[in-house]
Design a protein around this motif. Structure first.
Motif, PDB file in Angstrom:
ATOM      1  N   ARG A  91       7.533   0.257   4.487  1.00 43.46           N
ATOM      2  CA  ARG A  91       8.863   0.863   4.472  1.00 43.46           C
ATOM      3  C   ARG A  91       8.854   2.128   3.621  1.00 43.46           C
ATOM      4  N   PRO A  92       9.660   3.113   4.026  1.00 45.39           N
ATOM      5  CA  PRO A  92       9.729   4.332   3.217  1.00 45.39           C
ATOM      6  C   PRO A  92      10.428   4.080   1.887  1.00 45.39           C
ATOM      7  N   THR A  93      10.005   4.805   0.892  1.00 43.36           N
ATOM      8  CA  THR A  93      10.639   4.759  -0.421  1.00 43.36           C
ATOM      9  C   THR A  93      11.558   5.966  -0.551  1.00 43.36           C
ATOM     10  N   PRO A  94      12.790   5.782  -1.017  1.00 40.41           N
ATOM     11  CA  PRO A  94      13.689   6.931  -1.173  1.00 40.41           C
ATOM     12  C   PRO A  94      13.017   8.047  -1.969  1.00 40.41           C
ATOM     13  N   GLY A  95      13.017   9.224  -1.373  1.00 43.82           N
ATOM     14  CA  GLY A  95      12.450  10.380  -2.048  1.00 43.82           C
ATOM     15  C   GLY A  95      10.950  10.530  -1.934  1.00 43.82           C
ATOM     16  N   GLU A  96      10.278   9.667  -1.160  1.00 48.03           N
ATOM     17  CA  GLU A  96       8.818   9.795  -1.055  1.00 48.03           C
ATOM     18  C   GLU A  96       8.471  11.134  -0.405  1.00 48.03           C
ATOM     19  N   GLU A  97       7.425  11.764  -0.896  1.00 47.17           N
ATOM     20  CA  GLU A  97       6.991  13.076  -0.417  1.00 47.17           C
ATOM     21  C   GLU A  97       5.752  12.898   0.452  1.00 47.17           C
ATOM     22  N   LEU A  98       5.925  12.948   1.757  1.00 47.04           N
ATOM     23  CA  LEU A  98       4.798  12.722   2.659  1.00 47.04           C
ATOM     24  C   LEU A  98       3.730  13.799   2.502  1.00 47.04           C
TER      25      LEU A  98
ATOM     26  N   ALA B 153       0.828  -1.210   0.000  1.00 49.09           N
ATOM     27  CA  ALA B 153       0.000   0.000   0.000  1.00 49.09           C
ATOM     28  C   ALA B 153       0.861   1.257   0.000  1.00 49.09           C
ATOM     29  N   ARG B 154       1.871   1.291   0.865  1.00 50.25           N
ATOM     30  CA  ARG B 154       2.713   2.490   0.951  1.00 50.25           C
ATOM     31  C   ARG B 154       3.539   2.668  -0.315  1.00 50.25           C
TER      32      ARG B 154
END
Length: 260
Positions: A178-185, A142-143
């Protein structure tokens, strides 16, 4: 309602008139390493009762440590609750480890969103009210789907790829992925987070992600139950967290995701 989480998928689907939609035609699945059943992701449709549909829809990604899928408590039972609210639910069968990695599952999540939107006119769905809810390992998909979403290519020869893949809201249940490199919250859609405090890792992760989303200016709602465990699913009859889906319904209603 009898829990179905121990039943195999074929037995579950035999109990209701549901049907499957493949994400890609056979032989066209990206990153595929074979042509067997485990190489062909698909959506299973759960429709609301006649006359109750409100045009909203959701993609559901069950958990299972990426090596199996908990179709009952984190798939069918969740879909049936959504159906009670008038929402058409699509349970996602995504590709599993060790045969496939997160890159393939991310493609599956994005394609699932595009498939639903491509069926909107046919199924009388609102393409601007398509959510994505993931459980445990499904929350990772999902993330990743949110973080890598695209607007769609209007010139693509594949009509499905002309639709956007970003969910209109996302639910992350007992995991934040898990966070993705460069993800914009700041660009995340409204996020619903839920876990049990005794499930310490996901609880602390959910609290931290709520803080990060809030600092970024995104809409988020957090619910941590003081008791409980990992993998509570729909939590039917649970004295500890049996109301969590009622809270989810309120979140959806406040966000306008259940129609007028």
């Amino acid at each position: 309602m009898k829990s179905l989480w121990l039943l195999p998928l074929a037995a579950c689907l035999a109990q209701a008139a549901h049907y499957n939609i493949p994400l890609w035609d056979q032989g066209k699945v990206p990153l595929s390493v074979g042509d067997g059943p485990l190489d062909q992701p698909f959506l299973t449709v759960f429709s609301p009762p006649a006359g109750k549909a409100n045009g909203s829809s959701v993609v559901i990604a069950p958990g299972g440590s990426n090596i199996m899928l908990m179709y009952g408590a984190e798939g069918m039972e969740i879909a049936e609750r959504y159906n009670e609210w008038g929402v058409t639910a699509f349970v996602l069968t995504y590709r599993l480890s060790p045969r496939y990695d997160a890159k393939a599952r991310t493609l599956d999540g994005k394609r699932a969103m595009q498939i639903v939107r491509s069926k909107a006119a046919e199924m009388k769905l609102d393409p601007k009210r398509v959510g994505f809810i993931g459980f445990s390992a499904g929350s990772e998909t999902a993330r990743y789907t949110v973080a890598t979403a695209t607007a769609g290519d209007p010139n693509s020869p594949d009509p499905v790829e002309r639709f956007g893949s970003k969910p209109d809201y996302v639910g992350l249940i007992y995991s934040t992925g898990r966070p993705t490199p460069g993800e914009e919250l700041k660009n995340f859609p409204p996020v619903f987070l839920c876990a049990a405090q005794f499930d310490r890792g996901p609880a602390l992760g959910s609290a931290q992600f709520f803080t990060d989303l809030t600092k970024a200016g995104a809409i988020a709602e957090l619910h941590l139950y003081q008791k409980g465990r990992h993998g509570f699913g729909a939590a039917f009859g649970s004295s500890e967290f049996g109301q969590w889906m009622d809270v989810l319904q309120h979140f959806l209603s406040e966000g306008g995701f259940l129609g007028k």
